[in-house]
Design a protein around this motif. Sequence first.
Motif, PDB file in Angstrom:
ATOM      1  N   ALA A  74       0.810  -1.224   0.000  1.00 44.95           N
ATOM      2  CA  ALA A  74       0.000   0.000   0.000  1.00 44.95           C
ATOM      3  C   ALA A  74       0.844   1.276   0.000  1.00 44.95           C
ATOM      4  O   ALA A  74       0.442   2.287  -0.579  1.00 44.95           O
ATOM      5  CB  ALA A  74      -0.937  -0.002   1.209  1.00 44.95           C
ATOM      6  N   LEU A  75       1.990   1.254   0.651  1.00 41.55           N
ATOM      7  CA  LEU A  75       2.817   2.462   0.717  1.00 41.55           C
ATOM      8  C   LEU A  75       3.316   2.905  -0.651  1.00 41.55           C
ATOM      9  O   LEU A  75       3.571   4.093  -0.871  1.00 41.55           O
ATOM     10  CB  LEU A  75       4.013   2.235   1.653  1.00 41.55           C
ATOM     11  CG  LEU A  75       3.703   2.230   3.157  1.00 41.55           C
ATOM     12  CD1 LEU A  75       4.942   1.821   3.940  1.00 41.55           C
ATOM     13  CD2 LEU A  75       3.208   3.597   3.604  1.00 41.55           C
ATOM     14  N   SER A  76       3.469   1.973  -1.558  1.00 39.69           N
ATOM     15  CA  SER A  76       3.956   2.320  -2.898  1.00 39.69           C
ATOM     16  C   SER A  76       2.841   2.300  -3.946  1.00 39.69           C
ATOM     17  O   SER A  76       3.080   2.663  -5.104  1.00 39.69           O
ATOM     18  CB  SER A  76       5.068   1.356  -3.323  1.00 39.69           C
ATOM     19  OG  SER A  76       4.602   0.015  -3.320  1.00 39.69           O
ATOM     20  N   ASP A  77       1.648   1.891  -3.543  1.00 37.03           N
ATOM     21  CA  ASP A  77       0.528   1.851  -4.493  1.00 37.03           C
ATOM     22  C   ASP A  77       0.101   3.267  -4.872  1.00 37.03           C
ATOM     23  O   ASP A  77       0.123   4.185  -4.047  1.00 37.03           O
ATOM     24  CB  ASP A  77      -0.663   1.107  -3.894  1.00 37.03           C
ATOM     25  CG  ASP A  77      -0.432  -0.386  -3.785  1.00 37.03           C
ATOM     26  OD1 ASP A  77       0.546  -0.874  -4.382  1.00 37.03           O
ATOM     27  OD2 ASP A  77      -1.219  -1.059  -3.086  1.00 37.03           O
ATOM     28  N   THR A  78      -0.313   3.425  -6.119  1.00 32.61           N
ATOM     29  CA  THR A  78      -0.903   4.701  -6.539  1.00 32.61           C
ATOM     30  C   THR A  78      -2.393   4.665  -6.271  1.00 32.61           C
ATOM     31  O   THR A  78      -3.014   3.603  -6.237  1.00 32.61           O
ATOM     32  CB  THR A  78      -0.665   4.962  -8.033  1.00 32.61           C
ATOM     33  OG1 THR A  78      -1.191   3.858  -8.796  1.00 32.61           O
ATOM     34  CG2 THR A  78       0.824   5.114  -8.309  1.00 32.61           C
ATOM     35  N   ASN A  79      -2.961   5.830  -6.066  1.00 38.26           N
ATOM     36  CA  ASN A  79      -4.379   5.913  -5.743  1.00 38.26           C
ATOM     37  C   ASN A  79      -5.228   5.537  -6.964  1.00 38.26           C
ATOM     38  O   ASN A  79      -5.000   6.025  -8.061  1.00 38.26           O
ATOM     39  CB  ASN A  79      -4.726   7.329  -5.285  1.00 38.26           C
ATOM     40  CG  ASN A  79      -6.161   7.439  -4.810  1.00 38.26           C
ATOM     41  OD1 ASN A  79      -6.619   6.632  -4.008  1.00 38.26           O
ATOM     42  ND2 ASN A  79      -6.868   8.438  -5.303  1.00 38.26           N
ATOM     43  N   ASN A  80      -6.206   4.660  -6.747  1.00 42.44           N
ATOM     44  CA  ASN A  80      -7.142   4.294  -7.806  1.00 42.44           C
ATOM     45  C   ASN A  80      -8.485   4.923  -7.469  1.00 42.44           C
ATOM     46  O   ASN A  80      -9.239   4.415  -6.648  1.00 42.44           O
ATOM     47  CB  ASN A  80      -7.273   2.767  -7.889  1.00 42.44           C
ATOM     48  CG  ASN A  80      -8.232   2.333  -8.999  1.00 42.44           C
ATOM     49  OD1 ASN A  80      -8.888   3.158  -9.636  1.00 42.44           O
ATOM     50  ND2 ASN A  80      -8.317   1.034  -9.221  1.00 42.44           N
ATOM     51  N   SER A  81      -8.788   6.046  -8.086  1.00 37.99           N
ATOM     52  CA  SER A  81      -9.996   6.788  -7.746  1.00 37.99           C
ATOM     53  C   SER A  81     -11.278   6.054  -8.137  1.00 37.99           C
ATOM     54  O   SER A  81     -12.358   6.402  -7.675  1.00 37.99           O
ATOM     55  CB  SER A  81      -9.973   8.167  -8.412  1.00 37.99           C
ATOM     56  OG  SER A  81      -9.883   8.041  -9.827  1.00 37.99           O
ATOM     57  N   ASP A  82     -11.153   5.020  -8.978  1.00 41.55           N
ATOM     58  CA  ASP A  82     -12.330   4.260  -9.413  1.00 41.55           C
ATOM     59  C   ASP A  82     -12.457   2.915  -8.696  1.00 41.55           C
ATOM     60  O   ASP A  82     -13.283   2.086  -9.082  1.00 41.55           O
ATOM     61  CB  ASP A  82     -12.267   4.013 -10.924  1.00 41.55           C
ATOM     62  CG  ASP A  82     -12.463   5.289 -11.729  1.00 41.55           C
ATOM     63  OD1 ASP A  82     -13.193   6.178 -11.253  1.00 41.55           O
ATOM     64  OD2 ASP A  82     -11.880   5.397 -12.820  1.00 41.55           O
ATOM     65  N   ALA A  83     -11.647   2.697  -7.665  1.00 42.13           N
ATOM     66  CA  ALA A  83     -11.660   1.388  -6.999  1.00 42.13           C
ATOM     67  C   ALA A  83     -13.027   1.067  -6.405  1.00 42.13           C
ATOM     68  O   ALA A  83     -13.551  -0.039  -6.573  1.00 42.13           O
ATOM     69  CB  ALA A  83     -10.589   1.348  -5.905  1.00 42.13           C
ATOM     70  N   TYR A  84     -13.618   2.006  -5.728  1.00 43.54           N
ATOM     71  CA  TYR A  84     -14.938   1.785  -5.116  1.00 43.54           C
ATOM     72  C   TYR A  84     -16.008   1.622  -6.198  1.00 43.54           C
ATOM     73  O   TYR A  84     -16.832   0.707  -6.142  1.00 43.54           O
ATOM     74  CB  TYR A  84     -15.258   2.966  -4.211  1.00 43.54           C
ATOM     75  CG  TYR A  84     -16.538   2.834  -3.403  1.00 43.54           C
ATOM     76  CD1 TYR A  84     -16.629   1.934  -2.339  1.00 43.54           C
ATOM     77  CD2 TYR A  84     -17.647   3.629  -3.672  1.00 43.54           C
ATOM     78  CE1 TYR A  84     -17.789   1.826  -1.574  1.00 43.54           C
ATOM     79  CE2 TYR A  84     -18.803   3.540  -2.926  1.00 43.54           C
ATOM     80  CZ  TYR A  84     -18.876   2.634  -1.877  1.00 43.54           C
ATOM     81  OH  TYR A  84     -20.027   2.537  -1.131  1.00 43.54           O
ATOM     82  N   LYS A  85     -15.956   2.477  -7.179  1.00 37.94           N
ATOM     83  CA  LYS A  85     -16.906   2.429  -8.288  1.00 37.94           C
ATOM     84  C   LYS A  85     -16.869   1.088  -9.009  1.00 37.94           C
ATOM     85  O   LYS A  85     -17.917   0.557  -9.414  1.00 37.94           O
ATOM     86  CB  LYS A  85     -16.591   3.566  -9.270  1.00 37.94           C
ATOM     87  CG  LYS A  85     -17.396   3.567 -10.554  1.00 37.94           C
ATOM     88  CD  LYS A  85     -16.939   4.706 -11.457  1.00 37.94           C
ATOM     89  CE  LYS A  85     -17.667   4.683 -12.800  1.00 37.94           C
ATOM     90  NZ  LYS A  85     -17.214   5.812 -13.665  1.00 37.94           N
ATOM     91  N   ASN A  86     -15.679   0.516  -9.137  1.00 41.10           N
ATOM     92  CA  ASN A  86     -15.509  -0.736  -9.870  1.00 41.10           C
ATOM     93  C   ASN A  86     -15.534  -1.979  -8.986  1.00 41.10           C
ATOM     94  O   ASN A  86     -15.236  -3.080  -9.454  1.00 41.10           O
ATOM     95  CB  ASN A  86     -14.202  -0.696 -10.666  1.00 41.10           C
ATOM     96  CG  ASN A  86     -14.228   0.358 -11.766  1.00 41.10           C
ATOM     97  OD1 ASN A  86     -15.289   0.690 -12.299  1.00 41.10           O
ATOM     98  ND2 ASN A  86     -13.069   0.899 -12.109  1.00 41.10           N
ATOM     99  N   GLY A  87     -15.871  -1.819  -7.720  1.00 46.96           N
ATOM    100  CA  GLY A  87     -16.022  -2.972  -6.836  1.00 46.96           C
ATOM    101  C   GLY A  87     -14.730  -3.551  -6.315  1.00 46.96           C
ATOM    102  O   GLY A  87     -14.712  -4.671  -5.801  1.00 46.96           O
ATOM    103  N   LEU A  88     -13.617  -2.813  -6.424  1.00 49.89           N
ATOM    104  CA  LEU A  88     -12.335  -3.316  -5.958  1.00 49.89           C
ATOM    105  C   LEU A  88     -12.143  -3.131  -4.461  1.00 49.89           C
ATOM    106  O   LEU A  88     -11.209  -3.680  -3.870  1.00 49.89           O
ATOM    107  CB  LEU A  88     -11.194  -2.628  -6.713  1.00 49.89           C
ATOM    108  CG  LEU A  88     -11.206  -2.808  -8.243  1.00 49.89           C
ATOM    109  CD1 LEU A  88     -10.045  -2.059  -8.875  1.00 49.89           C
ATOM    110  CD2 LEU A  88     -11.164  -4.292  -8.605  1.00 49.89           C
TER     111      LEU A  88
END
Length: 550
Positions: free
Chosen positions: A307-321
């Motif tokens: 998580a510390l190196s992950d980039t933010n995915n602004s569509d994660a919630y929208k896409n069910g991730l």
Amino acid sequence: MKKKVLSMLLSMTMLVGIMTGCGSAGTQSAADQLEEQGVTEIPVAESTTVAEEATIESAPEAKELDLSQQVDLVFYVMGDAPQDEELVEAALNEKLLEKCNATVDMQFSTWTDFQQKYANEITAQSADLIYIANWLNYGQLASSGAFEELDDMLDTVAPDLKAMVGDGSLNMCRVGGKIYAIPNTWPEYVCNGVKYREDLREKYDLPVPDSIENLEAYLKGIKENEPNQGLLTVTTEESQGLKTGFDAAWVLNFKYPWVSTNGLDYGLAANYDSPSDVYDYWYSDDFTEDMKLLKSWADQGFWSKSALSDTNNSDAYKNGLCVAEVAGQNPNKQITAIADFENAGEGWTSEYVAYGEVTNTIYPGHATQNGTAIVRGCKDPERALLVLQTMLCDDEVNSIVQYGIKGTHYDVADGIYKNLQEEAGETPTFPYEGFNTWNLRNGDTKLPQKTDVALQEMFDKYEKLGATTKFPNVNIYDGFSENYEAYSAERSAVSNVMRQYLAPLEAGLVDDVDAAVTEFRDKMKEAGIDKCREEYTKQWKAYCEEYNYQ
């Protein structure tokens, strides 16, 4: 004056750069452009200017301005220009010429490097009117001399505007005792909270995640029933400056009635009911226990080990991730999520709980969240203020600014705004608030969109809760502006330590929490945290005393 403003801007890490504004319609071509588009008259929105009527009798007599000479003003706003910018600008200027003998040239920052462009716009003094916000460092800019003082002009030039906005909101725009900006008049609640999948909660009969304990039970319940389902998408990207280093730490707002989201800077904190009483959080036992909680969540797999190196995915919630988002969420984002899930057709539903609903620390956005200032060096400050009064108070003009041309871009049905092109399945050439003039929202006449109905229900609930607090519906923190010139080196070092040592702690990605906490604290001492805290606390206490936040 330019030298003073430039010096201040160069010392701010957020704001540097240059921009070229978007082109706009010329004054003489306004009527011709409208005629070419088949617009022979400009209808008005179906609403009344209640505030103006109610306050005119008590307002001071306005100064008679000499309007014999036409004044052409530049109005700088954020974001991108709408496709029909020139057409709507022509309609707007037709009315402004009639009422003020003035025009406005709307120029847009675009969202690319907007902070840099905004800084240079201030330095160059090429605009006359400009959008301001606390997130664009309004306080620092005002104190450096970037804007015109408005106190006297409000009485002599725009008493109707002063009466409509009200002393309470205007006082929140004071810097060093002077008013430098005019806020909009639509209270907007941007209270942070947790957005979560309600369909999964109902499916597995889980608790509403309205506390740290219930959120943990909610996430564990989903993990047990759907082990392959992602739970939280958290990174360092919603971390807040000198407050947090990792997004998951936002859940601690369920626990503390802090005066602002995630506490004060430098690991200090103050509670909403006693804002001037500053206490230590990073060096407290509570902090150590909280870090152990976050480690337990990381160990349970609530988020990725990378998580510390992950980039933010602004569509994660929208896409069910993921099934919940805990950082950077607000009522508007919840309304967007509802629409996204409806459009997806998966049977998903979204619900939202604000942290302040639990801690009873809820309030609307600060008056400086969306406002307008007159740039120092404006070609005619009095005329600019008269134009601003007209654009905000005059319903005929305000409706054009906010919605475009009635019958061409929009219509009103049962009091609800509808975009005619969207209704026809086309891309709007002038969408709702197409000029991005959130600073010109008039709460008495604002046309709601269909989605605003649900949003207003949330706002009404928060307003009732906020009315029960010690400072009813007052946003205390966001009016504060820190001056860190005397300790900028230490401040930068503290920020580096946060990234290197606080972020892993808050992410739960350390082997031994007690040892990691000790190391973090030691590194903070080496970085100069004590000097930052001492100076920051002095400024914060002085601010609380000035506004009587005791």
